[in-house]
Design an enzyme around this catalytic site. Sequence first.
Site, PDB file in Angstrom:
ATOM      1  N   TYR A 105       0.367  -4.290  11.440  1.00  0.00           N
ATOM      2  CA  TYR A 105       0.135  -2.893  11.047  1.00  0.00           C
ATOM      3  C   TYR A 105       0.780  -1.925  12.031  1.00  0.00           C
ATOM      4  O   TYR A 105       1.519  -1.029  11.638  1.00  0.00           O
ATOM      5  CB  TYR A 105      -1.371  -2.618  10.887  1.00  0.00           C
ATOM      6  N   HIS A 161       0.829  -1.227   0.000  1.00  0.00           N
ATOM      7  CA  HIS A 161       0.000   0.000   0.000  1.00  0.00           C
ATOM      8  C   HIS A 161       0.857   1.269   0.000  1.00  0.00           C
ATOM      9  O   HIS A 161       0.511   2.268   0.632  1.00  0.00           O
ATOM     10  CB  HIS A 161      -0.967  -0.003   1.195  1.00  0.00           C
ATOM     11  N   ASN A 184     -10.283  -3.246   2.127  1.00  0.00           N
ATOM     12  CA  ASN A 184      -9.933  -3.197   0.705  1.00  0.00           C
ATOM     13  C   ASN A 184     -11.197  -2.953  -0.117  1.00  0.00           C
ATOM     14  O   ASN A 184     -12.304  -2.927   0.425  1.00  0.00           O
ATOM     15  CB  ASN A 184      -9.303  -4.530   0.267  1.00  0.00           C
TER      16      ASN A 184
END
EC number: 1.11.1.6
Length: 486
Positions: free
Chosen positions: A339, A56, A129
């Site tokens: 993350y 990303h 997403n």
Amino acid sequence: MTTNKNNLTTSWGAPVGDNQNSMTAGSRGPTLIQDVHLLEKLAHFNRERVPERVVHAKGAGAHGYFEVTNDVSAYTKAAFLSEVGKRTPLFVRFSTVAGENGSADTVRDPRGFAVKFYTEEGNYDLVGNNTPVFFIRDAIKFPDFIHTQKRDPRTHLKNPTAVWDFWSLSPESLHQVSILMSDRGIPATLRHMHGFGSHTFKWVNAEGDGVWVKYHFKTEQGVKNLSPDVAAKLAGENPDYHTEDLFNAIEKGDFPSWKLYVQIMPLEDADTYRFDPFDVTKVWSQKDYPLIEVGRMVLDRNPENYFAEVEQATFSPGTLVPGIDVSPDKMLQGRLFAYSDAHRYRVGANHQALPINRPRNEVNNYQRDGQMRFDDNGGRSVYYEPNSFGGPTESHENKQAAYPVSGVADSVAYDHNDHYTQAGDLYRLLSEDERTRLVANIVEAMKPVEKEEIKLRQIQHFYKADPEYGTRVADGLGLSVPQQIK
Ligand code: NDP
């Protein structure tokens, strides 16, 4: 045992016992922190690039708001969803997955769809997403999967053989591969695509009762896609086409919007539903769990500074508020670690104090110091707990809802292994023209694969989803569906 070059080892040289399944408490239990190979694998992966995001990397963002349009307080006590008409400011970052920070926008790739709600009870990140499912369902496979999407270490080129080798050896990817290769694999703009939370989460109401939940953002601009030819032309002429479109639309007051819906599943259904509801490679049929409207998201303000707001925005599926908990989805459990770990590495331990990430409500804790501590670091206030000086204290009513776990700690796969029905359902809901384009896209993508065995293995997956699907891909590649599958 002495390891040799054929033995997969950890970075400290010990042989790896299982590289496909993370250690969980039972087949559905949460992932165990004692799986040190998993921890090391994920942590190391996050440190492979400096400083752009490993996945990303190329993104575009915008500010906006969320407005509740339907009363869902029976399902969640989350304050920002508590009453119809309530508005919450938010920030969204859209992205491609595999390309570098400067790569073209109009490639065939899933799009990241990350939303940060600045609620009065702290930030809530919905990090999804533009597709409802994912390629894999256990985070232990994520570094390998993304390696196949990135550049070959020798040639520094994309490698279709690696892509299809991994997919063909990971049949759980078939559903997402089919969506990716369909028309929706290249959205016309970031405004013309849906968004999904993808994972299953848990909502908990004021009485402490829980339900499983899935999120769907439906675009109010309508779904529109690009043909591969137009997309390829745009990638050359204007690699920032999607970024520019979003910016210009908002700049001229044409504010994009999405309706947010949820599917709600009673907790006990998870034991009997025909698919594992925590398997992120599967959807919940909307015939079984219909969409329930929640609210509307509008993007109405461009960032003032790309780096400060879009590049430094940090999202994590673990950024939760009271009334919203996680589920045992193994991919989600891995993301809870990965993350935040990526952001600590990439932006720093104090990333949540940056203006774009800072909650709008007061933050009171005992964290101190660390790199780039650019605020007053808590000043002279009490810096430990428990204390006798009136420092902030916990509120037990905000604990995550307890739930029972059982099973034997082991590296185990999901029990459900039907990777074909839902991919076939998707194929069968497409029109004849859509099927033709889907097959053509797959054939084009698979042509450069160097080993016939990989193509044949993948054709069998398409065939098991739907015999017509597999046969048409085989025909397009000038191959026959292997006899043993028929
Ligand atoms: P439904 O008929 O109830 O729902 C079909 C879903 O497919 C709708 O969400 C629709 O959303 C979406 N859809 C329609 N056309 C396409 C397309 N060309 N490409 C991708 N998605 C499309 O059936 P089920 O819920 O039983 O699902 C059947 C299949 O639909 C699934 O196997 C899955 O592949 C796909 N799907 C399912 C979703 C779900 O949450 N259940 C979500 C998205 C896809 P819309 O037309 O508004 O885009």
